[in-house]
Design an enzyme around this catalytic site. Structure first.
Site, PDB file in Angstrom:
ATOM      1  N   GLU A 212      16.221  49.529  64.115  1.00 38.20           N
ATOM      2  CA  GLU A 212      15.150  50.412  63.645  1.00 38.20           C
ATOM      3  C   GLU A 212      15.110  50.373  62.120  1.00 38.20           C
ATOM      4  O   GLU A 212      15.635  51.256  61.443  1.00 38.20           O
ATOM      5  CB  GLU A 212      15.380  51.833  64.162  1.00 38.20           C
ATOM      6  CG  GLU A 212      15.265  51.926  65.657  1.00 38.20           C
ATOM      7  CD  GLU A 212      15.838  53.202  66.245  1.00 38.20           C
ATOM      8  OE1 GLU A 212      15.616  53.447  67.427  1.00 38.20           O
ATOM      9  OE2 GLU A 212      16.545  53.931  65.510  1.00 38.20           O
ATOM     10  N   GLU A 353      14.684  50.471  73.880  1.00 38.86           N
ATOM     11  CA  GLU A 353      15.366  51.738  74.117  1.00 38.86           C
ATOM     12  C   GLU A 353      14.349  52.746  74.648  1.00 38.86           C
ATOM     13  O   GLU A 353      13.215  52.803  74.168  1.00 38.86           O
ATOM     14  CB  GLU A 353      15.993  52.305  72.837  1.00 38.86           C
ATOM     15  CG  GLU A 353      17.113  51.477  72.251  1.00 38.86           C
ATOM     16  CD  GLU A 353      17.688  52.112  70.979  1.00 38.86           C
ATOM     17  OE1 GLU A 353      17.421  53.315  70.737  1.00 38.86           O
ATOM     18  OE2 GLU A 353      18.388  51.413  70.234  1.00 38.86           O
TER      19      GLU A 353
END
Length: 437
Positions: A212, A353
């Site tokens: 991320e 995710e």
């Protein structure tokens, strides 16, 4: 994931919720030494097993976009392990989990999962420039854990995970740093070493450029940070391809800004990397690039550590416990956006995710809605040509994501596992159908 402070509309991601804290407190020097000695001891076995479990480059099969997503099936994250660290030194037991074993991976496979994503941090296991050599014991251990899954016929995803978080000691992959020349040189060398180590593994191994990556602020993307993220992705693709072997045709996974769907599929600055060094054996009309996003929406249900929002979806019994946004229609629109932007052009999407934390201590019915959420994400991903990989942080009980007990290997959330498998088996075109119907 990023931090537990994310409180915004849209796809919210977080990393500290994997641990329930901003960062693990400093441990004693003796504790760090013990962790390092454990990694070295485990690596001795890895150096042997890794050599015996590699795939032959001559037997690699080529899967097109729809085949690779289908083959990946249901996915599971080995979270809070190889991205864990103590004082900036990656160590799989530093955040309270036991060492990963073959028995754990066998249990995950037996539950029906076909893909395991293994988040990996490097941090202070990277030596000084200009070579930026990765600690050999750590790289051996990474290979050993990969082999636990790969040798069982599973698909495996590995990445650079925690090296881009400003809150982590030893982080360096910082997109708004002024030291971009050094960062990019280090990034290139790290991926060169990792890619070379795995170049003979077949297409069941997928390399993911980073996790991320963003500037740490939960707002719109900024420049030049987004341009640097695009540069990292391009360096990754070029570097992996140039190592040869099966890397010349391997599927490679890249994210946009913070793995956020809006900021990746929308007009916010994401640039697909070119793939000029790929194998000429790949048909010209096929891609070998996948796009990574995460899904934790609505955040007040999926990630916020509070007992107020505990239900989700059309079967929710109590409107006061249900978020005002982020229901099935929103999920469908988000993954349709990815489909329209990327899948239709031949680029598969991976929801790397997703999941929702355990709030059953506040609402006994919460796990039913967590299962509904997991099934809906799985069904909708399948509808729109994407693979989905559930986030398991190894934590069970309040605010945990765990599906398995990593010590006893027992399944702790059979209802969520069943919902995921039901979603994978479901017919396309019926997103968001709750598991209880």
């Amino acid at each position: 994931m990023s931090t537990a402070t994310a409180r915004r509309t849209g796809v919210c991601t977080f990393d500290t919720l994997k641990t329930g804290r901003e960062e693990i407190p400093m441990i004693s020097q003796a504790g760090k030494i013990r962790a390092i000695f454990l990694a070295v001891a485990l690596a001795v076995a890895a150096s042997v097993q890794g050599l015996t479990n590699q795939a032959s480059a001559n037997t690699a099969t080529q899967a097109n976009a729809s085949q690779i997503v289908s083959d990946m099936g249901a996915g599971w994250n080995l979270g809070n392990q190889l991205e864990a660290n103590a004082n900036g030194y990656p160590s799989e037991t530093a955040w309270g989990q036991p060492a990963v074993t073959q028995a754990l991976i066998d249990k995950v496979k037996a539950a029906g999962f076909k893909t395991i994503r293994i988040p990996v941090s490097y941090l202070r296991h990277i030596g000084p420039g200009p070579d930026y050599t990765i600690n050999s014991s750590w790289l051996n251990r990474i290979q050993q854990v990969v082999n636990y899954a790969y040798s069982r016929g599973l698909h495996v995803v590995i990445n650079i995970h925690g090296d881009g978080y400003k809150t982590i000691n030893g982080s360096w992959l910082i997109c708004d740093s002024s030291s971009q020349t050094t960062i990019k040189a280090k990034y290139q060398k790290v991926w060169q070493q990792v890619a070379y180590r795995f170049k003979d593994y077949d297409q069941r191994l997928i390399l993911e450029s980073m996790n991320e990556e963003f500037d740490g602020q939960y707002g719109r993307p900024t420049q030049p940070c987004y341009s640097n993220i695009n540069s990292y992705n391009q360096i990754f693709v070029d570097t992996v391809r140039k190592t040869g072997g099966n890397n010349s045709s391997r599927w490679l996974l890249v994210p946009g800004w913070n793995t956020n769907i809006d900021y990746t599929a929308g007009n916010y600055g994401f640039a697909l990397p070119t793939d000029q060094y790929r194998s000429p054996s790949i048909p010209s009309n096929e891609r070998r690039i996948m796009i990574s996003v995460h899904y934790y929406s609505p955040w007040d249900f999926a990630g916020e550590e509070s007992g107020s929002i505990t239900q989700w979806g059309r079967a929710a019994a109590n409107p006061s416990r249900t978020s005002s946004w982020g229901q099935e229609d929103y999920l469908d629109s988000q993954l349709k956006m990815m489909y329209d932007t990327f899948v239709t052009k031949g680029y598969p999407v991976v929801v790397g995710e997703y999941g929702a934390i355990d709030k059953s201590s506040f609402d006994p019915s919460n796990n039913r809605y967590r299962a509904d959420f997991a099934r809906a994400v799985t069904v909708t991903a399948k509808k729109y040509g994407a693979a989905a990989i559930y986030w398991d942080n190894g934590e069970n009980g309040q605010y945990g994501f765990g599906l398995f007990n990593r010590r006893s290997y027992a399944v702790t959330q059979q209802g969520i596992v069943d919902a995921i498998m039901s979603g994978v088996r479901s017919a396309a075109g019926s997103p968001g159908v709750p598991s209880g119907t």
